[in-house]
Design a protein around this motif. Structure first.
Motif, PDB file in Angstrom:
ATOM      1  N   VAL A  70     -26.430 -27.758  17.200  1.00 17.35           N
ATOM      2  CA  VAL A  70     -26.225 -28.669  18.326  1.00 17.35           C
ATOM      3  C   VAL A  70     -25.524 -29.888  17.752  1.00 17.35           C
ATOM      4  CG1 VAL A  70     -27.346 -30.118  20.060  1.00 17.35           C
ATOM      5  CG2 VAL A  70     -28.278 -27.850  19.544  1.00 17.35           C
ATOM      6  N   ALA A  71     -24.336 -30.220  18.285  1.00 11.43           N
ATOM      7  CA  ALA A  71     -23.554 -31.342  17.768  1.00 11.43           C
ATOM      8  C   ALA A  71     -23.881 -32.613  18.536  1.00 11.43           C
ATOM      9  CB  ALA A  71     -22.067 -31.037  17.863  1.00 11.43           C
ATOM     10  N   LEU A  72     -24.083 -33.680  17.790  1.00 11.56           N
ATOM     11  CA  LEU A  72     -24.359 -34.995  18.355  1.00 11.56           C
ATOM     12  C   LEU A  72     -23.282 -35.951  17.865  1.00 11.56           C
ATOM     13  CD1 LEU A  72     -28.191 -34.998  17.596  1.00 11.56           C
ATOM     14  CD2 LEU A  72     -27.078 -34.427  19.759  1.00 11.56           C
ATOM     15  N   SER A  73     -22.501 -36.481  18.785  1.00 11.83           N
ATOM     16  CA  SER A  73     -21.406 -37.383  18.436  1.00 11.83           C
ATOM     17  C   SER A  73     -21.916 -38.778  18.145  1.00 11.83           C
ATOM     18  CB  SER A  73     -20.405 -37.475  19.586  1.00 11.83           C
ATOM     19  OG  SER A  73     -19.806 -36.226  19.805  1.00 11.83           O
ATOM     20  N   VAL A  74     -21.347 -39.378  17.128  1.00 15.20           N
ATOM     21  CA  VAL A  74     -21.624 -40.780  16.795  1.00 15.20           C
ATOM     22  C   VAL A  74     -20.293 -41.497  16.612  1.00 15.20           C
ATOM     23  CG1 VAL A  74     -23.896 -40.294  15.784  1.00 15.20           C
ATOM     24  CG2 VAL A  74     -21.883 -40.265  14.332  1.00 15.20           C
ATOM     25  N   ASP A  75     -20.326 -42.805  16.486  1.00 16.99           N
ATOM     26  CA  ASP A  75     -19.100 -43.602  16.495  1.00 16.99           C
ATOM     27  C   ASP A  75     -18.213 -43.456  15.267  1.00 16.99           C
ATOM     28  OD1 ASP A  75     -19.650 -44.618  19.005  1.00 16.99           O
ATOM     29  OD2 ASP A  75     -20.758 -46.326  18.183  1.00 16.99           O
ATOM     30  N   ASP A  76     -18.828 -43.439  14.074  1.00 11.68           N
ATOM     31  CA  ASP A  76     -18.017 -43.466  12.859  1.00 11.68           C
ATOM     32  C   ASP A  76     -18.817 -42.895  11.693  1.00 11.68           C
ATOM     33  OD1 ASP A  76     -19.796 -45.548  12.030  1.00 11.68           O
ATOM     34  OD2 ASP A  76     -18.448 -47.059  12.864  1.00 11.68           O
ATOM     35  N   ARG A  77     -18.161 -42.871  10.518  1.00 11.65           N
ATOM     36  CA  ARG A  77     -18.824 -42.264   9.362  1.00 11.65           C
ATOM     37  C   ARG A  77     -20.095 -43.006   8.957  1.00 11.65           C
ATOM     38  NH1 ARG A  77     -15.300 -41.939   4.087  1.00 11.65           N
ATOM     39  NH2 ARG A  77     -15.790 -39.904   4.803  1.00 11.65           N
ATOM     40  N   ASP A  78     -20.150 -44.338   9.147  1.00 15.00           N
ATOM     41  CA  ASP A  78     -21.386 -45.070   8.848  1.00 15.00           C
ATOM     42  C   ASP A  78     -22.520 -44.602   9.746  1.00 15.00           C
ATOM     43  OD1 ASP A  78     -20.159 -46.540   6.841  1.00 15.00           O
ATOM     44  OD2 ASP A  78     -19.710 -48.249   8.149  1.00 15.00           O
ATOM     45  N   ALA A  79     -22.191 -44.295  11.002  1.00 13.22           N
ATOM     46  CA  ALA A  79     -23.207 -43.811  11.940  1.00 13.22           C
ATOM     47  C   ALA A  79     -23.670 -42.398  11.572  1.00 13.22           C
ATOM     48  CB  ALA A  79     -22.677 -43.858  13.366  1.00 13.22           C
ATOM     49  N   VAL A  80     -22.760 -41.574  11.040  1.00 13.78           N
ATOM     50  CA  VAL A  80     -23.158 -40.248  10.548  1.00 13.78           C
ATOM     51  C   VAL A  80     -24.161 -40.424   9.413  1.00 13.78           C
ATOM     52  CG1 VAL A  80     -22.390 -38.163   9.326  1.00 13.78           C
ATOM     53  CG2 VAL A  80     -21.043 -39.059  11.241  1.00 13.78           C
ATOM     54  N   ASP A  81     -23.818 -41.274   8.445  1.00 13.22           N
ATOM     55  CA  ASP A  81     -24.704 -41.513   7.302  1.00 13.22           C
ATOM     56  C   ASP A  81     -26.056 -42.057   7.759  1.00 13.22           C
ATOM     57  OD1 ASP A  81     -22.565 -40.703   5.705  1.00 13.22           O
ATOM     58  OD2 ASP A  81     -21.966 -42.763   5.211  1.00 13.22           O
ATOM     59  N   ALA A  82     -26.051 -42.974   8.711  1.00 15.79           N
ATOM     60  CA  ALA A  82     -27.293 -43.557   9.221  1.00 15.79           C
ATOM     61  C   ALA A  82     -28.128 -42.515   9.963  1.00 15.79           C
ATOM     62  CB  ALA A  82     -26.986 -44.741  10.140  1.00 15.79           C
ATOM     63  N   ALA A  83     -27.484 -41.632  10.714  1.00 18.04           N
ATOM     64  CA  ALA A  83     -28.206 -40.592  11.449  1.00 18.04           C
ATOM     65  C   ALA A  83     -28.874 -39.618  10.480  1.00 18.04           C
ATOM     66  CB  ALA A  83     -27.260 -39.852  12.387  1.00 18.04           C
ATOM     67  N   GLU A 120     -25.741 -31.220  14.085  1.00 20.05           N
ATOM     68  CA  GLU A 120     -24.563 -31.766  13.426  1.00 20.05           C
ATOM     69  C   GLU A 120     -24.356 -33.177  13.937  1.00 20.05           C
ATOM     70  OE1 GLU A 120     -19.746 -31.024  12.995  1.00 20.05           O
ATOM     71  OE2 GLU A 120     -20.821 -30.127  14.669  1.00 20.05           O
ATOM     72  N   PHE A 121     -24.216 -34.114  13.030  1.00 26.84           N
ATOM     73  CA  PHE A 121     -23.830 -35.480  13.383  1.00 26.84           C
ATOM     74  C   PHE A 121     -22.346 -35.560  13.059  1.00 26.84           C
ATOM     75  CE2 PHE A 121     -28.282 -35.966  11.785  1.00 26.84           C
ATOM     76  CZ  PHE A 121     -28.866 -36.088  13.037  1.00 26.84           C
ATOM     77  N   VAL A 122     -21.527 -35.921  14.050  1.00 20.78           N
ATOM     78  CA  VAL A 122     -20.085 -35.833  13.872  1.00 20.78           C
ATOM     79  C   VAL A 122     -19.379 -37.062  14.439  1.00 20.78           C
ATOM     80  CG1 VAL A 122     -19.793 -34.474  15.992  1.00 20.78           C
ATOM     81  CG2 VAL A 122     -18.067 -34.343  14.201  1.00 20.78           C
ATOM     82  N   ALA A 123     -18.359 -37.508  13.704  1.00 21.30           N
ATOM     83  CA  ALA A 123     -17.541 -38.652  14.119  1.00 21.30           C
ATOM     84  C   ALA A 123     -16.088 -38.324  13.781  1.00 21.30           C
ATOM     85  CB  ALA A 123     -17.975 -39.916  13.387  1.00 21.30           C
ATOM     86  N   PRO A 124     -15.161 -38.931  14.498  1.00 15.18           N
ATOM     87  CA  PRO A 124     -13.744 -38.718  14.165  1.00 15.18           C
ATOM     88  C   PRO A 124     -13.391 -39.338  12.824  1.00 15.18           C
ATOM     89  CG  PRO A 124     -13.968 -40.325  15.947  1.00 15.18           C
ATOM     90  CD  PRO A 124     -15.335 -39.808  15.653  1.00 15.18           C
ATOM     91  N   LEU A 125     -12.467 -38.687  12.100  1.00  7.73           N
ATOM     92  CA  LEU A 125     -12.006 -39.238  10.817  1.00  7.73           C
ATOM     93  C   LEU A 125     -11.166 -40.485  11.038  1.00  7.73           C
ATOM     94  CD1 LEU A 125     -10.958 -36.270   8.515  1.00  7.73           C
ATOM     95  CD2 LEU A 125     -12.762 -37.942   8.140  1.00  7.73           C
ATOM     96  N   GLU A 126     -10.392 -40.526  12.065  1.00 13.99           N
ATOM     97  CA  GLU A 126      -9.543 -41.680  12.406  1.00 13.99           C
ATOM     98  C   GLU A 126      -8.673 -42.113  11.218  1.00 13.99           C
ATOM     99  OE1 GLU A 126     -12.007 -44.713  14.141  1.00 13.99           O
ATOM    100  OE2 GLU A 126     -12.658 -43.390  15.710  1.00 13.99           O
ATOM    101  N   GLY A 127      -7.960 -41.183  10.648  1.00 13.03           N
ATOM    102  CA  GLY A 127      -7.003 -41.509   9.609  1.00 13.03           C
ATOM    103  C   GLY A 127      -7.602 -41.752   8.240  1.00 13.03           C
ATOM    104  N   GLU A 128      -8.907 -41.522   8.050  1.00 14.80           N
ATOM    105  CA  GLU A 128      -9.504 -41.720   6.728  1.00 14.80           C
ATOM    106  C   GLU A 128      -9.045 -40.612   5.789  1.00 14.80           C
ATOM    107  OE1 GLU A 128     -13.695 -42.423   6.702  1.00 14.80           O
ATOM    108  OE2 GLU A 128     -13.633 -43.341   8.665  1.00 14.80           O
ATOM    109  N   GLN A 129      -8.967 -40.914   4.551  1.00 18.72           N
ATOM    110  CA  GLN A 129      -8.535 -39.918   3.558  1.00 18.72           C
ATOM    111  C   GLN A 129      -9.700 -39.427   2.757  1.00 18.72           C
ATOM    112  OE1 GLN A 129      -5.435 -38.833   3.659  1.00 18.72           O
ATOM    113  NE2 GLN A 129      -4.937 -40.299   5.240  1.00 18.72           N
TER     114      GLN A 129
END
Length: 129
Positions: A70-83, A120-129
């Motif tokens: 089950v995928a749960l969307s979060v705002d960004d990579r910090d939010a993934v790490d926090a989740a 799954e905690f997932v956020a867009p990469l938004e151009g991150e490398q």
């Protein structure tokens, strides 16, 4: 058409409410039907129905072969790490550490809840490398 909710069986309703509460879900409403407790917890984009039958004798055995996650969307990579951190502190276990999924243009991590469902905690990469 809009997705209303996903229902999962849980072995310990209080433990599951605590776990999903630690992820930011709030108890929305509930009912009991034929002895089965149904509690809906609400996140930003929808609800998760926690079903508990105190008289159930068969084990709950989620399998990624049948329902992968089950995928749960979060705002960004910090939010993934926090989740991930919140899930582990609440009794979950890490299946896959946070990582970039280039093909999906996403940053994601996978955690099992106390009953073995994979989230799954997932956020867009938004151009991150």
């Amino acid at each position: 058409m809009e997705l209303s909710h996903v229902a999962i069986w849980v072995t310990d309703l209080d433990r599951s409410l605590e776990f999903y509460g630690a992820l930011g879900f709030e108890r929305a409403w509930s009912f009991t039907d034929e002895g089965v407790e149904n509690v809906y917890v609400r996140g930003e984009g929808g609800e998760l129905q926690l079903r508990h039958d105190p008289d159930r004798t068969t084990p709950i055995a989620p399998s990624r072969a049948d329902t992968d996650h089950v995928a749960l969307s979060v705002d960004d990579r910090d939010a993934v790490d926090a989740a991930v951190e919140a899930a582990v502190e609440a009794g979950g276990s890490v299946v896959a550490d946070p990582h970039a999924v280039e093909a999906a243009d996403a940053y994601a991590a996978f955690v099992e809840d106390p009953d073995g469902y994979t989230l799954e905690f997932v956020a867009p990469l938004e151009g991150e490398q």
